[in-house]
Write an enzyme that holds these catalytic residues in place. Structure first.
Site, PDB file in Angstrom:
ATOM      1  N   PRO A   1      10.649  -1.862  -0.967  1.00  0.00           N
ATOM      2  CA  PRO A   1      12.341  -1.865  -1.867  1.00  0.00           C
ATOM      3  C   PRO A   1      12.551   0.063  -2.161  1.00  0.00           C
ATOM      4  CG  PRO A   1      10.850  -2.713  -2.636  1.00  0.00           C
ATOM      5  CD  PRO A   1      10.236  -2.776  -1.830  1.00  0.00           C
ATOM      6  N   GLU A   2      13.250   0.390  -1.276  1.00  0.00           N
ATOM      7  CA  GLU A   2      13.365   2.177  -2.192  1.00  0.00           C
ATOM      8  C   GLU A   2      14.558   1.989  -2.838  1.00  0.00           C
ATOM      9  OE1 GLU A   2      12.579   4.961   0.997  1.00  0.00           O
ATOM     10  OE2 GLU A   2      11.010   3.442   1.735  1.00  0.00           O
TER      11      GLU A   2
ATOM     12  N   ARG B   1       1.093  -8.379  -2.294  1.00  0.00           N
ATOM     13  CA  ARG B   1       0.280  -7.367  -2.407  1.00  0.00           C
ATOM     14  C   ARG B   1       0.213  -7.103  -4.241  1.00  0.00           C
ATOM     15  NH1 ARG B   1       0.850  -2.676   2.459  1.00  0.00           N
ATOM     16  NH2 ARG B   1       1.522  -5.499   3.809  1.00  0.00           N
TER      17      ARG B   1
END
Length: 263
Positions: free
Chosen positions: A2-3, A106
């Site tokens: 996600p940016e 992660r």
DNA sequence: CGAGGACCCTGCAAGC
DNA sequence: TGCTTGCAGGGTCCTC
């Protein structure tokens, strides 16, 4: 990963669902998701009401009736309007109406809370969609390093990640290893315009679903279909047909066209 | 102070 | 076939 466009999509979707909601209870299923003790977080958050939601760079900041609750999704984080738990659920917020779930494979994502906005959010640079071209040029020229790591530096500009940086540099025709200081005025203007255009178009397409990004309803974005260079080494450049190259810059895989992106 | 590298984390793909 | 290795990359922290 996600940016800015993905976070913007999530915030737009979460805002009507969360504004005014009361936090009945919170459960944390991983200690990594918090910077400090779970009990302190639970004591702080229980009984507070969510007032509003804003995006700051790649952070999601929720203003509470008193204090703030801040999310960073890292690489694989998801904020879902969903009940139940999956194998990667790290936190569950039980609200007066519905649930908010934080899933993260992660575990680079973090949840922060406190009376104030976290220091690392305060340190963020300008928003790429708000900064003026003239201010952008002024800031760019103060840096001697390569343009790609500079665009990734969140204290310089807040919101660009690896995908959109590669796409923006391709659109602007700038080689990722160009020295920031050496960019002339015209190329800086072109870069600024490319940033606004790429990010705006990506937001319209609800972000890029690379690996496993989904929005708060579990829906995928579609901007990955419009990627020109990211994740396409060996394929022809859509503009000139030259094979896309992949190199490593500042530990990040970097895809670019060796013909139409110039130093 | 700015630039650049190591490190964290886990699933997956590649290689032997 | 099954194991090991390395890669992906957000951010932080450390060194030069």
């Amino acid at each position: 990963m996600p940016e800015l466009p993905e976070i913007e999509t999530i915030v737009r979707e979460l805002t009507p669902a969360l504004a005014g909601r009361l936090i009945h209870d919170v459960e944390f299923l991983s200690r990594l998701v918090l910077l400090d003790s779970a009990q302190a977080a639970i004591d702080f958050l229980r009984g507070r009401r969510m007032a509003s939601l804003i995006r700051r760079g790649k952070f999601i900041v929720c203003r509470l009736d008193r204090g703030f609750l801040t999310f960073h999704l890292g690489m694989t984080g998801k904020l879902l309007l969903a009940s139940g738990k999956g194998p990667y659920t790290r936190a569950v917020f039980a609200l007066d109406s519905g649930n908010l779930r934080f899933d993260d494979i992660r575990q680079f994502g973090r949840i922060e809370w406190g009376e104030c906005v976290p220091a690392r959010v305060e340190r963020l640079g300008a928003d790429p969609l708000s900064i003026s071209a003239s201010e952008f040029i002024r800031q760019i020229r103060r840096h001697s390093g390569h343009i790609k790591p500079l665009l990734l530096n969140q204290t310089f500009l807040a919101g660009l990640g690896n995908i959109y940086t590669d796409e923006v540099l391709h659109k602007a025709g700038i080689h990722p290893r160009t020295r920031a200081m050496r960019l002339g005025r015209e190329r800086c203007v072109r870069l600024h315009r490319a940033i606004v255009e790429v990010l705006s178009l990506a937001i319209e397409h609800r972000g890029s679903s690379i690996s496993d990004y989904v929005d708060a309803s579990g829906r995928q974005g579609s901007f990955q279909l419009l990627h020109q260079v990211y994740g396409k080494p060996g394929q022809p450049c859509p503009r000139c047909g030259t094979p896309i190259r992949r190199i490593v810059i500042a530990q990040r895989g970097t895809c670019f066209c060796p013909a139409c992106q110039k130093y």
